[in-house]
Design a protein around this motif. Structure first.
Motif, short mmCIF file in Angstrom:
data_model
loop_
_atom_site.label_atom_id
_atom_site.label_comp_id
_atom_site.label_asym_id
_atom_site.label_seq_id
_atom_site.Cartn_x
_atom_site.Cartn_y
_atom_site.Cartn_z
N ARG A 226 83.89 -44.78 28.38
CA ARG A 226 84.12 -43.32 28.94
C ARG A 226 83.02 -43.10 29.93
NH1 ARG A 226 81.87 -40.90 24.82
NH2 ARG A 226 83.99 -40.77 23.51
N LEU A 227 83.54 -42.38 31.12
CA LEU A 227 82.42 -41.85 31.96
C LEU A 227 82.07 -40.55 31.87
CD1 LEU A 227 84.15 -43.76 35.20
CD2 LEU A 227 82.03 -44.53 33.59
N ASP A 228 80.85 -40.28 32.44
CA ASP A 228 80.40 -38.82 32.47
C ASP A 228 79.93 -38.66 34.08
OD1 ASP A 228 78.92 -36.46 32.54
OD2 ASP A 228 77.96 -36.74 30.61
N MET A 240 82.35 -44.56 44.17
CA MET A 240 83.80 -43.94 43.56
C MET A 240 84.34 -42.81 44.28
SD MET A 240 84.20 -42.59 39.70
CE MET A 240 83.43 -44.05 39.11
N ALA A 241 83.56 -42.22 45.10
CA ALA A 241 84.33 -41.17 46.04
C ALA A 241 84.84 -41.99 47.24
CB ALA A 241 83.11 -40.54 46.66
N ARG A 251 85.36 -37.14 41.01
CA ARG A 251 85.00 -36.41 39.94
C ARG A 251 86.24 -36.50 38.75
NH1 ARG A 251 83.49 -32.51 42.12
NH2 ARG A 251 81.22 -32.82 42.15
N GLU A 252 87.49 -36.11 39.33
CA GLU A 252 88.86 -36.13 38.63
C GLU A 252 88.93 -37.50 38.13
OE1 GLU A 252 92.19 -34.95 36.29
OE2 GLU A 252 90.46 -33.95 36.97
N GLN A 256 89.17 -38.84 33.82
CA GLN A 256 90.40 -39.74 33.20
C GLN A 256 89.90 -40.75 32.44
OE1 GLN A 256 94.22 -39.18 35.07
NE2 GLN A 256 93.00 -38.41 36.93
N VAL A 257 88.68 -41.33 32.82
CA VAL A 257 88.09 -42.80 32.29
C VAL A 257 87.53 -42.30 30.66
CG1 VAL A 257 86.79 -44.58 32.28
CG2 VAL A 257 87.69 -43.58 34.46
#
Length: 332
Positions: A226-228, A240-241, A251-252, A256-257
């Protein structure tokens, strides 16, 4: 970040990818700033291209080309203006190397992916799934371990990865990519495949195993459960951006991860490898994935870092054996 700190942070990743540690130190010790990273590593890759041109045999030329591909890929890790060129050069060097060393290797290109199919024509296939800023050229030693066990290997760049990073963005729905890859393998390859995912690719592989019924074996290495987004370090959020098309998209994507609902749906034998020193804020490791998957096995390596480049003997043989055994049983 100072150049020395950046080089130290990439040390295990580079040597785990198969770069000679002494050459790595010679190249990176003289960097004045991180801005020198891309140009310097590109020059190193070009030096190996020149050695390939001067080599006395096709094997020696191919080996230099594989080394060049590794250096070109590492040149992308500074995420500067040199990165797209470096990714293209890595892809070209790998292509030339495989044409010399493995004439039977097959270039695969389709909607959302570019890769190579290597190995015996009648063997089960393992698809190698890269992560956030990795690419097919980073995991050549993993591919070699799988090939040595009689498997075929598909090394892959998916959307937002490797040579495709300049023209596409990451997608959480990686099962669609793998599904198209399996379709592209053709009638002679119809059947079950294995997956191994590394870093964020571990999430892609686990998600695909839950949703694509043709996956018969799966392994993850340093994959997130999971990612926060709010807790992720700024450098990770920045990468990631870039790879998803902006901060809002990133962020979206991070939201979802989460494998909580998908892990129980993974029917295939699953091996989850984690390093005990791989502690990134905002990233939950794979222990919960192994616990929730019906056939999950957890392999923690206490001294392992991210991607466990510092502990390869502690996991790589076991992972390759896991995939080989599970696929051969599935095809029996």
């Amino acid at each position: 970040m100072k150049a020395a700190d950046f080089a130290a942070a990439q040390w295990s990743r580079a040597t785990g990818a198969g770069v000679d540690p002494h050459e790595y130190r010679r190249v990176t010790d003289g960097l004045a700033s991180v801005a020198d990273w891309g140009p310097s590593l590109l020059r190193t890759g070009h030096a190996h291209l020149e050695r390939a041109q001067q080599a006395g045999s096709a094997v020696s030329a191919g080996e230099h080309l594989l080394t060049a591909a590794r250096w070109f890929h590492l040149a992308t890790l500074a995420h500067d203006e040199a990165a797209p060129r470096a990714a293209a050069e890595a892809d070209a060097a790998l292509t030339r190397a495989l044409m010399l060393l493995e004439p039977g290797a097959r270039r695969l290109t389709g909607e959302g992916f570019t890769g190579w199919l290597r190995g015996p024509a009648d063997a089960p296939v393992v698809v190698v799934v890269p992560g956030l800023d990795s690419a097919k050229e980073e995991f050549l030693d993993l591919a070699a371990a799988l090939l040595a066990r009689g498997l075929a290997v598909c090394v892959l760049d998916g959307p937002g990865q490797g040579v495709r990073a300049a023209t596409s963005v990451l997608t959480p729905a990686y099962e669609q990519v793998v599904g198209r890859v399996v379709d592209t393998l053709g009638a002679a390859r119809v059947g079950l495949v294995g997956l191994v995912g590394l870093s964020l690719g571990g999430y892609f592989a686990a998600r695909t195993a839950a949703l694509e019924p043709r996956v018969a074996a799966v392994a993850t290495v340093s994959g997130p459960f999971r990612l926060d987004w709010e807790r992720l370090p700024p450098p990770v959020r920045d990468i990631m951006a870039r790879r998803t098309g902006g901060a809002d998209s990133a962020r979206e994507f991070a939201r979802q991860v989460d494998l909580t609902g998908l892990a129980p749906r993974i029917a295939a034998p699953l091996l989850v490898v984690d390093g005990g020193r791989d502690v990134i804020p905002g990233v939950s490791d794979g222990q919960a994935l192994a616990r929730l998957a019906p056939q999950g096995t957890y392999l923690p390596v206490p001294h392992g870092d991210h991607l466990l480049g510092n502990a390869r003997p502690d996991w790589l043989p076991q992972l390759a054996d896991h995939l080989a055994h599970a696929l051969k049983e599935a095809h029996a």
